[in-house]
Motif scaffolding. Structure first.
Motif, mmCIF file in Angstrom:
data_model
loop_
_atom_site.group_PDB
_atom_site.id
_atom_site.type_symbol
_atom_site.label_atom_id
_atom_site.label_comp_id
_atom_site.label_asym_id
_atom_site.label_seq_id
_atom_site.Cartn_x
_atom_site.Cartn_y
_atom_site.Cartn_z
ATOM 1 N N GLN A 105 0.810 -1.212 0.000
ATOM 2 C CA GLN A 105 0.000 0.000 0.000
ATOM 3 C C GLN A 105 0.844 1.262 0.000
ATOM 4 O OE1 GLN A 105 -3.168 -0.729 3.172
ATOM 5 N NE2 GLN A 105 -4.303 0.395 1.635
ATOM 6 N N VAL A 106 2.024 1.200 0.633
ATOM 7 C CA VAL A 106 2.887 2.386 0.659
ATOM 8 C C VAL A 106 3.863 2.412 -0.507
ATOM 9 C CG1 VAL A 106 2.683 2.625 3.156
ATOM 10 C CG2 VAL A 106 4.608 1.326 2.215
ATOM 11 N N GLY A 107 3.662 1.506 -1.481
ATOM 12 C CA GLY A 107 4.419 1.597 -2.726
ATOM 13 C C GLY A 107 5.693 0.786 -2.796
ATOM 14 N N LEU A 108 5.875 -0.181 -1.895
ATOM 15 C CA LEU A 108 7.035 -1.066 -1.927
ATOM 16 C C LEU A 108 6.528 -2.497 -2.055
ATOM 17 C CD1 LEU A 108 9.070 0.539 0.999
ATOM 18 C CD2 LEU A 108 9.373 0.966 -1.442
ATOM 19 N N ASP A 109 7.342 -3.400 -2.646
ATOM 20 C CA ASP A 109 6.857 -4.773 -2.778
ATOM 21 C C ASP A 109 7.300 -5.616 -1.576
ATOM 22 O OD1 ASP A 109 9.412 -6.223 -3.371
ATOM 23 O OD2 ASP A 109 9.412 -4.943 -5.149
ATOM 24 N N GLN A 110 6.735 -6.828 -1.488
ATOM 25 C CA GLN A 110 6.934 -7.652 -0.298
ATOM 26 C C GLN A 110 8.371 -8.132 -0.119
ATOM 27 O OE1 GLN A 110 4.014 -10.701 0.419
ATOM 28 N NE2 GLN A 110 2.316 -9.433 -0.287
ATOM 29 N N SER A 111 9.182 -8.060 -1.156
ATOM 30 C CA SER A 111 10.587 -8.458 -1.020
ATOM 31 C C SER A 111 11.326 -7.551 -0.033
ATOM 32 C CB SER A 111 11.288 -8.432 -2.382
ATOM 33 O OG SER A 111 11.390 -7.092 -2.871
ATOM 34 N N TYR A 112 10.781 -6.342 0.212
ATOM 35 C CA TYR A 112 11.423 -5.415 1.146
ATOM 36 C C TYR A 112 11.305 -5.876 2.598
ATOM 37 C CZ TYR A 112 12.257 -1.728 -2.305
ATOM 38 O OH TYR A 112 12.728 -1.003 -3.369
ATOM 39 N N LEU A 113 10.335 -6.734 2.904
ATOM 40 C CA LEU A 113 10.059 -7.090 4.292
ATOM 41 C C LEU A 113 11.259 -7.718 4.992
ATOM 42 C CD1 LEU A 113 6.420 -8.467 3.949
ATOM 43 C CD2 LEU A 113 7.133 -6.333 5.070
ATOM 44 N N SER A 114 12.084 -8.445 4.260
ATOM 45 C CA SER A 114 13.233 -9.121 4.873
ATOM 46 C C SER A 114 14.483 -8.245 4.897
ATOM 47 C CB SER A 114 13.540 -10.417 4.120
ATOM 48 O OG SER A 114 13.847 -10.150 2.758
ATOM 49 N N ARG A 115 14.390 -7.059 4.338
ATOM 50 C CA ARG A 115 15.551 -6.179 4.269
ATOM 51 C C ARG A 115 15.666 -5.316 5.519
ATOM 52 N NH1 ARG A 115 15.286 -3.270 -1.551
ATOM 53 N NH2 ARG A 115 17.108 -2.220 -0.635
ATOM 54 N N SER A 116 16.858 -4.788 5.737
ATOM 55 C CA SER A 116 17.056 -3.840 6.837
ATOM 56 C C SER A 116 16.500 -2.481 6.429
ATOM 57 C CB SER A 116 18.539 -3.699 7.168
ATOM 58 O OG SER A 116 18.755 -2.570 8.006
ATOM 59 N N PRO A 117 15.775 -1.811 7.307
ATOM 60 C CA PRO A 117 15.267 -0.473 6.955
ATOM 61 C C PRO A 117 16.382 0.536 6.731
ATOM 62 C CG PRO A 117 14.874 -0.948 9.283
ATOM 63 C CD PRO A 117 15.333 -2.222 8.651
ATOM 64 N N PHE A 118 17.562 0.243 7.250
ATOM 65 C CA PHE A 118 18.660 1.191 7.160
ATOM 66 C C PHE A 118 19.435 1.075 5.849
ATOM 67 C CE2 PHE A 118 17.891 0.056 11.614
ATOM 68 C CZ PHE A 118 17.375 1.276 12.037
ATOM 69 N N ASP A 119 19.001 0.135 4.993
ATOM 70 C CA ASP A 119 19.590 0.019 3.664
ATOM 71 C C ASP A 119 18.770 0.758 2.617
ATOM 72 O OD1 ASP A 119 21.640 -1.565 4.625
ATOM 73 O OD2 ASP A 119 20.602 -3.451 4.203
ATOM 74 N N LEU A 120 17.713 1.431 3.031
ATOM 75 C CA LEU A 120 16.797 2.087 2.115
ATOM 76 C C LEU A 120 17.136 3.559 1.936
ATOM 77 C CD1 LEU A 120 13.393 0.666 3.431
ATOM 78 C CD2 LEU A 120 14.941 -0.342 1.743
ATOM 79 N N SER A 121 16.561 4.153 0.910
ATOM 80 C CA SER A 121 16.675 5.601 0.726
ATOM 81 C C SER A 121 15.801 6.294 1.767
ATOM 82 C CB SER A 121 16.208 5.995 -0.675
ATOM 83 O OG SER A 121 14.803 5.784 -0.800
ATOM 84 N N GLY A 122 16.002 7.604 1.917
ATOM 85 C CA GLY A 122 15.211 8.345 2.893
ATOM 86 C C GLY A 122 13.720 8.258 2.623
#
Length: 289
Positions: free
Chosen positions: A131-148
């Motif tokens: 819903q916030v525009g990211l796919d489910q593959s992001y769920l296992s990633r660290s939030p600190f590896d993302l853009s702002g």
């Protein structure tokens, strides 16, 4: 849930030499499922006001009724935890509140603390990340590896995972570039409509206020200076100037368009695209007659 604020006052440092009144005699009614915008300069009381809506601050005087929850000066509301399930706040730079090792863990943290099962919380995370525009593959990633911008979307998903019926946005586009601001505001408005939320936006952006609001409140020195529908607020340019505010650039453009082509556009037109479409429609009718 409807929100009714009556004679609300709040003082910081009460009973000390440093006592300062931040809110004075605020009376507002916010119907359920509407989009309300609160505007005001720094120090006008905007942030103090919204922190009363989930019990972060208590009234010095007056009351706040949110559905069947009542917060009244001098009395304890024993159901603050339940209230906070219904009222979600997205603070400035919400990405600073991320702390878990994976995005999924961050999103489910709130629901799990409020007794939601792990399975249900994970289902919410899977739905909300998309819903916030990211796919489910992001769920296992660290939030600190993302853009702002991506981190902000994850933080927003964490607030929405609580399934609030009231969503409060405190300068949610702070620090974003123009493209990011447009994307985030479009996201919030879509969620407002799809989820039937009561949305309260605190912002300095007159353009956002014009485009999204059902009603606008302008605060000054801890009180309500102006209140009304966008067309009423922006028609009162003299009052805005006295408050050191201005009408949005889009509204100025629309006024120039009306003068240039001798048009009278609908008072609910606030975006450039809508203004151009309305003007072309009127001009087309003129050509056909």
């Amino acid at each position: 849930m409807d929100i009714t604020i009556k004679d609300l006052e709040h003082s910081y440092g009460r009973g000390t030499p440093f006592e300062r009144k931040a809110l004075s005699e605020i009376t507002l009614s916010i119907p359920a499922r509407t989009f309300q915008t609160i505007i005001g300069h720094t120090g006008s009381g905007k942030s103090t006001l919204i922190q009363h809506l989930n019990g972060l601050l208590k009234p010095t005087k007056g009351s706040i009724q949110i559905g069947d929850f009542l917060i009244r000066a001098g009395e304890k509301e024993k159901r603050l935890k339940a209230l906070r399930e219904h009222v979600g706040i997205v603070f400035q730079y919400p990405e600073h509140q991320l702390f878990e090792e994976t995005i999924e863990k961050d999103i489910i943290f709130g629901p799990r603390n409020f007794g939601v099962s792990e399975e249900e919380a994970k289902q919410r995370a899977a739905r909300l990340i998309e819903q916030v525009g990211l796919d489910q593959s992001y769920l296992s990633r660290s939030p600190f590896d993302l853009s702002g911008g991506q981190m902000r979307r994850v933080a927003i998903a964490g607030v929405l995972a609580m399934k609030p019926s009231i969503l409060i946005l405190d300068e949610p586009t702070a620090g974003l570039d123009p493209k990011g601001r447009r994307e985030i505001m479009s996201l919030f408005y879509r969620l407002h409509q799809e989820e039937g939320l009561t949305t309260i936006l605190v912002t300095h952006s007159m353009e956002d206020a014009a485009q999204y609001s059902d009603e606008i409140v302008i605060m000054e020195k801890g009180g309500v200076a102006l209140q009304g529908k966008p067309e009423e607020i922006f028609a009162n340019s003299d009052a805005l100037k006295k408050l050191s505010l201005d009408v949005p650039e889009t509204v100025k453009f629309i006024h120039r368009l009306e003068e240039r082509f001798n048009l009278s556009l609908p008072k609910s037109v606030f975006t450039l695209d809508a203004a151009v479409d309305a003007a072309l429609s009127i001009l087309q009718k003129g050509d056909d007659s």
